[in-house]
Design a protein around this motif. Structure first.
Motif, PDB file in Angstrom:
ATOM      1  N   HIS A  27      21.262 -28.387  13.464  1.00  0.00           N
ATOM      2  CA  HIS A  27      21.648 -26.999  13.134  1.00  0.00           C
ATOM      3  C   HIS A  27      22.694 -26.487  14.123  1.00  0.00           C
ATOM      4  O   HIS A  27      23.702 -25.899  13.720  1.00  0.00           O
ATOM      5  CB  HIS A  27      20.407 -26.099  13.149  1.00  0.00           C
ATOM      6  CG  HIS A  27      20.723 -24.656  12.992  1.00  0.00           C
ATOM      7  ND1 HIS A  27      20.922 -23.820  14.075  1.00  0.00           N
ATOM      8  CD2 HIS A  27      20.888 -23.889  11.894  1.00  0.00           C
ATOM      9  CE1 HIS A  27      21.192 -22.603  13.638  1.00  0.00           C
ATOM     10  NE2 HIS A  27      21.173 -22.612  12.319  1.00  0.00           N
ATOM     11  N   HIS A  31      26.503 -25.443  13.027  1.00  0.00           N
ATOM     12  CA  HIS A  31      26.903 -24.038  13.195  1.00  0.00           C
ATOM     13  C   HIS A  31      27.475 -23.750  14.580  1.00  0.00           C
ATOM     14  O   HIS A  31      27.433 -22.600  15.037  1.00  0.00           O
ATOM     15  CB  HIS A  31      25.711 -23.126  12.917  1.00  0.00           C
ATOM     16  CG  HIS A  31      25.259 -23.182  11.503  1.00  0.00           C
ATOM     17  ND1 HIS A  31      26.004 -22.654  10.468  1.00  0.00           N
ATOM     18  CD2 HIS A  31      24.152 -23.732  10.934  1.00  0.00           C
ATOM     19  CE1 HIS A  31      25.360 -22.868   9.335  1.00  0.00           C
ATOM     20  NE2 HIS A  31      24.248 -23.521   9.592  1.00  0.00           N
ATOM     21  N   ASN A  34      29.434 -20.646  15.250  1.00  0.00           N
ATOM     22  CA  ASN A  34      28.769 -19.362  15.009  1.00  0.00           C
ATOM     23  C   ASN A  34      27.451 -19.205  15.760  1.00  0.00           C
ATOM     24  O   ASN A  34      26.650 -18.338  15.407  1.00  0.00           O
ATOM     25  CB  ASN A  34      28.503 -19.186  13.509  1.00  0.00           C
ATOM     26  CG  ASN A  34      29.759 -19.211  12.691  1.00  0.00           C
ATOM     27  OD1 ASN A  34      30.724 -18.537  13.033  1.00  0.00           O
ATOM     28  ND2 ASN A  34      29.759 -19.999  11.640  1.00  0.00           N
ATOM     29  N   MET A  35      27.207 -20.014  16.765  1.00  0.00           N
ATOM     30  CA  MET A  35      25.913 -19.957  17.449  1.00  0.00           C
ATOM     31  C   MET A  35      25.736 -18.689  18.284  1.00  0.00           C
ATOM     32  O   MET A  35      24.639 -18.402  18.743  1.00  0.00           O
ATOM     33  CB  MET A  35      25.680 -21.210  18.292  1.00  0.00           C
ATOM     34  CG  MET A  35      25.296 -22.427  17.454  1.00  0.00           C
ATOM     35  SD  MET A  35      23.909 -22.158  16.316  1.00  0.00           S
ATOM     36  CE  MET A  35      22.557 -21.961  17.465  1.00  0.00           C
ATOM     37  N   ARG A  40      21.566 -16.748  13.644  1.00  0.00           N
ATOM     38  CA  ARG A  40      21.595 -18.221  13.786  1.00  0.00           C
ATOM     39  C   ARG A  40      20.744 -18.675  14.972  1.00  0.00           C
ATOM     40  O   ARG A  40      20.190 -19.767  14.952  1.00  0.00           O
ATOM     41  CB  ARG A  40      23.013 -18.721  13.947  1.00  0.00           C
ATOM     42  CG  ARG A  40      23.865 -18.453  12.717  1.00  0.00           C
ATOM     43  CD  ARG A  40      24.699 -19.634  12.359  1.00  0.00           C
ATOM     44  NE  ARG A  40      25.656 -19.300  11.349  1.00  0.00           N
ATOM     45  CZ  ARG A  40      25.422 -19.355  10.040  1.00  0.00           C
ATOM     46  NH1 ARG A  40      24.270 -19.754   9.599  1.00  0.00           N
ATOM     47  NH2 ARG A  40      26.361 -19.036   9.178  1.00  0.00           N
ATOM     48  N   PHE A  43      16.983 -19.850  14.539  1.00  0.00           N
ATOM     49  CA  PHE A  43      16.641 -21.058  13.787  1.00  0.00           C
ATOM     50  C   PHE A  43      15.380 -21.755  14.305  1.00  0.00           C
ATOM     51  O   PHE A  43      14.553 -22.182  13.484  1.00  0.00           O
ATOM     52  CB  PHE A  43      17.820 -22.035  13.740  1.00  0.00           C
ATOM     53  CG  PHE A  43      17.551 -23.226  12.876  1.00  0.00           C
ATOM     54  CD1 PHE A  43      17.504 -23.115  11.494  1.00  0.00           C
ATOM     55  CD2 PHE A  43      17.330 -24.470  13.448  1.00  0.00           C
ATOM     56  CE1 PHE A  43      17.234 -24.215  10.692  1.00  0.00           C
ATOM     57  CE2 PHE A  43      17.067 -25.576  12.653  1.00  0.00           C
ATOM     58  CZ  PHE A  43      17.016 -25.449  11.274  1.00  0.00           C
TER      59      PHE A  43
END
Length: 181
Positions: A27, A31, A34-35, A40, A43
């Motif tokens: 993940h 991403h 965009n972390m 996000r 997660f």
């Protein structure tokens, strides 16, 4: 390389301690740009939430020892399925699998892996329906799910900081299509 070159492994609720970090790492890679987004960053909570369901089911694709992608979900609680707000009357057969996540790392995109993961996760389910959420700002992703037999039944924003999602529903088994072998 094609998706057929990758090994798929199945995991369940009891395997979560073994695979949890793999899911989080994939993940974070998918991403990476965009972390910084607060949603996000939640997660790991979602992994624990879904993995805590006794019916949790996960498929991870491996290229050797390297994870290429995954798909997971769990049975929905009867009467609490996300599609119920949009369909009245409810389908006669309504046991629902909540398909929570599908992630494929960049190197393995456009190889057919997404479809293979979806098939591997869904093909042997005894549920009647599958439901998932797709960010409405990603129409190509929504179209891909439509090609696999899902259709949009509504929109919802499950958390104040989450995107607006299309609620998509499919009857199981999914139809056989070229895109999801």
């Amino acid at each position: 390389m094609t998706a057929d070159d990758l090994a798929l492994r199945h995991f369940g609720h009891d395997d979560l301690p073994e695979i949890r970090q793999t899911l989080i790492d994939v993940h974070a890679d998918v991403h990476a740009a965009n972390m910084g987004d607060e949603f996000r960053q939640k997660f790991p909570w979602f992994v624990d939430h879904w993995g805590g369901n006794p019916g949790f089911s996960c498929v991870i694709a491996y290229d050797g020892n390297e994870p290429a992608g995954f798909a997971y979900g769990a049975p929905a609680k009867p009467g609490a399925e996300t599609w119920r707000d949009y369909l009245d009357p409810a389908p006669h057969r309504s046991r629902t699998f909540s398909f929570s996540e599908l992630m494929v790392r960049e190197k393995w995109r456009k190889t057919g892996l997404s479809g293979r993961l979806v098939r591997e996760l869904m093909d042997n389910r005894d549920d009647d329906l599958a439901v998932l959420l797709v960010d409405v700002t990603h129409p190509k992703v929504q179209a891909l799910y439509e090609s696999w037999g899902f259709h949009k039944v509504g929109e919802r924003q499950p958390f104040a900081d989450s995107p607006l999602y299309a609620v998509m529903l499919a009857e199981l088994p999914l139809p056989q299509t070229k895109g999801a072998r």
